[in-house]
Enzyme design. Structure first.
Site, PDB file in Angstrom:
ATOM      1  N   HIS A  91       5.903   4.287  -4.998  1.00  0.00           N
ATOM      2  CA  HIS A  91       4.966   4.525  -3.909  1.00  0.00           C
ATOM      3  C   HIS A  91       5.119   3.400  -2.885  1.00  0.00           C
ATOM      4  O   HIS A  91       5.605   2.303  -3.205  1.00  0.00           O
ATOM      5  CB  HIS A  91       3.523   4.511  -4.417  1.00  0.00           C
ATOM      6  N   CYS A  95       7.118   6.253   0.377  1.00  0.00           N
ATOM      7  CA  CYS A  95       6.432   6.486   1.645  1.00  0.00           C
ATOM      8  C   CYS A  95       6.348   5.177   2.418  1.00  0.00           C
ATOM      9  O   CYS A  95       6.322   4.088   1.834  1.00  0.00           O
ATOM     10  CB  CYS A  95       5.024   7.022   1.408  1.00  0.00           C
TER      11      CYS A  95
END
Length: 312
Positions: A146, A188
């Site tokens: 992430h 991301c």
């Protein structure tokens, strides 16, 4: 929403790293460091710096990829997290398996690390940076995790990417000086979405688918960092097939990895992600039919080609 504090455990290495920052042309500085330590350590570390040698001619167009080994490929695969707001990354193991097979096919020695906390991740990166890479072509590091703008997540907290790549600069890892240091980041970089724009096709048919001279180089030369998406934007991952970026990267490396130089390959990776993928979440309208574009930052100074390895 408050985020965990950024953790950096490099402070304990500052004294040794300061030694590595000595200028190669200043012998007196080496002796000063040696005197300050009251031991041979300063001169030994300084002498180690002097062993950095350019592995190709000064103006060679291509990197020397004819060393005994291709080099290490480190894959930091993060699926589960201790941070409450971070969901498990379903599909990341598919990325990891595909990338492992692809890199082995290009002669890398692949090491996979699963769900490491930041301190353990840094200790492993530090250990590898202190190894002798003299007989290796390059090094490659992949992080599957992430992320948000400017930060990635280890299992327990967030950190900046320079926490990892700074260990491999020429002054800290002289045996990789003048050699490619490649970083691939699947994460991301924000929560913005790219809805894309419709283009009319020009076609009627549409488809569905080594020198004797001494010279200096910058300590940050020969790095390449390829991000799955641009700053501020979402990066898409299919729970069964893996992320769009890793699917495309593995495809291009497997199919054309020995044919084209790396920047050409990454251009085709960008093309594949941009043209072949679109989100399909009709139950969540704002996330439906969204697009993605990878982003590459390069400090490479030569062309990089993964040719066939010679037998020694």
């Amino acid at each position: 929403m408050s985020m965990p504090d950024v953790v950096d455990v490099r402070n304990e290495l500052n004294n040794e790293h300061a030694l590595h920052d000595c200028d190669n042309n200043d012998q007196q500085l080496a002796h000063d460091v040696n005197d300050a330590l009251g031991s041979r350590k300063g001169q030994e570390l300084f002498d180690h710096r002097l062993k950095a040698r350019m592995p190709v001619e000064r103006y060679a167009s291509d990197y020397n990829m004819n060393h005994k080994r291709r080099g290490l490929a480190l894959i930091f695969n993060h699926e589960n997290f201790d941070v409450p707001q971070l969901k498990p990354r379903a599909g990341t193991n598919v990325d990891c398996e595909n990338l492992t097979a692809t890199l082995k096919g290009l002669d890398f020695e692949v090491h996979v690390y699963k769900d490491l906390k930041l301190r353990d991740l840094q200790k492993e990166v530090e250990r590898v940076s202190q190894m002798d890479h003299s007989d290796a072509d390059c090094i490659l590091v992949t992080i599957l995790s992430h992320g948000e703008l400017g930060y990635l997540y280890a299992k327990d907290c967030q950190y900046k990417l320079d926490v990892v790549w700074s260990y491999f600069t020429a002054n800290h890892c002289p045996s990789l000086a003048g050699k490619p240091k490649l970083f691939f980041i699947q994460a991301c970089q924000g929560d913005q979405l790219d809805g894309g724009i419709l283009l009319a096709s020009k076609d009627r048919t549409e488809t569905d688918s080594s020198s004797s001279m001494t010279f200096k180089i910058p300590t940050h030369a020969d790095f390449l960092i390829a991000y799955s998406t641009i700053a501020g934007f979402y990066s898409w991952r299919n729970t069964q097939k893996g992320s769009w970026f890793m699917q495309s990267l593995c495809h291009e490396l497997a199919q054309h990895g020995r044919k084209y130089d790396l920047l050409t390959l990454l251009t085709f990776v960008t093309q594949r992600v941009a043209y072949d993928f679109e989100s399909n979440t009709p139950d969540i309208p704002m996330m439906h039919q969204q697009k993605q574009i990878p982003c590459t930052t390069t400090m490479l100074t030569r062309l990089l080609r993964f040719g066939e390895k010679k037998t020694f």
